[in-house]
Design an enzyme around this catalytic site. Sequence first.
Site, short mmCIF file in Angstrom:
data_model
loop_
_atom_site.label_atom_id
_atom_site.label_comp_id
_atom_site.label_asym_id
_atom_site.label_seq_id
_atom_site.Cartn_x
_atom_site.Cartn_y
_atom_site.Cartn_z
N THR A 86 12.44 -7.56 -10.97
CA THR A 86 11.90 -8.53 -11.05
C THR A 86 11.02 -8.38 -10.12
O THR A 86 10.49 -8.90 -9.31
CB THR A 86 12.87 -9.74 -11.03
N GLN A 92 -7.24 -0.38 3.84
CA GLN A 92 -8.04 -1.54 4.30
C GLN A 92 -9.19 -1.99 4.05
O GLN A 92 -10.10 -2.41 5.05
CB GLN A 92 -8.72 -0.14 5.95
N CYS A 148 1.36 1.38 11.58
CA CYS A 148 2.63 1.87 11.36
C CYS A 148 3.12 3.48 12.56
O CYS A 148 4.95 3.87 12.69
CB CYS A 148 1.91 2.87 10.60
N ASN A 202 -7.92 3.70 8.80
CA ASN A 202 -7.72 2.13 9.06
C ASN A 202 -7.83 2.38 11.01
O ASN A 202 -7.89 1.18 12.02
CB ASN A 202 -6.24 1.98 8.92
N SER A 251 -2.90 -3.58 -0.19
CA SER A 251 -2.16 -4.50 0.01
C SER A 251 -2.12 -5.37 0.62
O SER A 251 -3.55 -5.61 1.60
CB SER A 251 -1.17 -3.36 1.95
N HIS A 258 -1.50 -7.70 2.26
CA HIS A 258 -1.46 -8.83 4.17
C HIS A 258 -2.54 -8.15 5.01
O HIS A 258 -2.97 -8.36 5.93
CB HIS A 258 0.00 -8.49 4.57
N GLY A 262 0.56 -1.51 0.42
CA GLY A 262 -0.02 -0.58 -0.09
C GLY A 262 1.36 0.97 0.52
O GLY A 262 0.13 2.27 -0.77
N THR A 263 2.15 0.93 0.78
CA THR A 263 2.87 2.87 0.85
C THR A 263 3.24 3.22 -0.33
O THR A 263 3.14 4.24 -1.29
CB THR A 263 3.64 2.10 1.96
#
Length: 395
Positions: free
Chosen positions: A238, A180, A326, A152, A200, A202, A72-73
Amino acid sequence: MNRRIYLDNAATTRISDEVLETMMPYLREEYGNPSSIYDLGADNKRALLTARKQIAGVLACQPQNIYFTSGGTESDNWALIGIAESRADQGRHIITSRIEHHAVLNTCKYLEKRGYEITRLDVDEQGFVQPERLRRALRSDTILVSVMTANNEIGTIQPIRQIGSLLKNHPAVFHTDAVQAFGHMPLLPGQWGVDLLSASSHKFHGPKGCGFLYVGEGVKLPPFLHGGKQERDMRAGTENVPGIVGMGKAAELAAVQMKNRWQRQTSLRDYMIHRIETEIPYCRLNGPRQNRLANNVNMSFSYVEGETIVIMLDMEGICTSSASACSAGQSESSHVLREIGLPEELAKGALRFTLNEETTREDIDYTVEKLKEAVEKSRKLNPRYASFLKLNEKR
């Protein structure tokens, strides 16, 4: 302590068994480079296409709208910096909200130092951006609007469709940080007027270090990483094939389970909120009761420090947080809670519980009981709480 109840799913989620199983061949036998022309590489290239289709299916868009990133960042940085630099000749005005994730807020600070003007919209006491306020902030030189889909920390779901409609006849690009939200609620960027969307892996039971950026039709975004020709010349390097394969599978599973999971988690969320509000005095819910992420419970407790309660709950096998992951470890309170008008004491006394599909009613009951004990113990050690009680007795 053998028991573990994980209630910090907004920070990260456990990779699902099916996702891990799908990834394993690409960590061992299928290790070819997707850019290679022999079969081992071609197999990996096909796996990337499958993942792209799986994610596109969730967003009801075309596979070519999806670009893989590290999370996400990176997606937020690419969206904001890419549009700012490519449209600088059209204007240097950007609009965002004051409760965005730091991946957006700090990128805006970066751009501000480079001559861009940032308008940061206030939110109301439940964390909502008011479309009318955004409309008044729009100017002829506004090139970008970035408003997150769901917060979030307090779970507020923003009026993304209304904002997209408002921007329909304005040339500004509309970006939303959906980290989120993706995999948890329906998202239709093409129908909602969203030009760029970040997510993102995860956060929806995929692997860490993998994400994507949705780029809508007609949006011209410059490359963010320079080098090879990966991602159609848009992001060199890659590809993380195992991670992307896992993310695609996680997205596919999330779409299938979304409706039932939302209903179940909403019921558990409301049950938890009710128990806390009725059994623990001097607390308050942060964020709205409606238009809220199904798995999000954010409560403030007077006369306690949130981090202290987190540690006490951890000793009982319960994982939760006092702020977003974060920003954990910082001495200052959550910027989100400050922006919705909480006094410093309540902001520092906040806890966030975020559920997953494995959370049970028994988990909630155990957590609330241990939370009651922790808050009571912590308050007994606070002389200000004793003074407060004495003052109330006299009244």
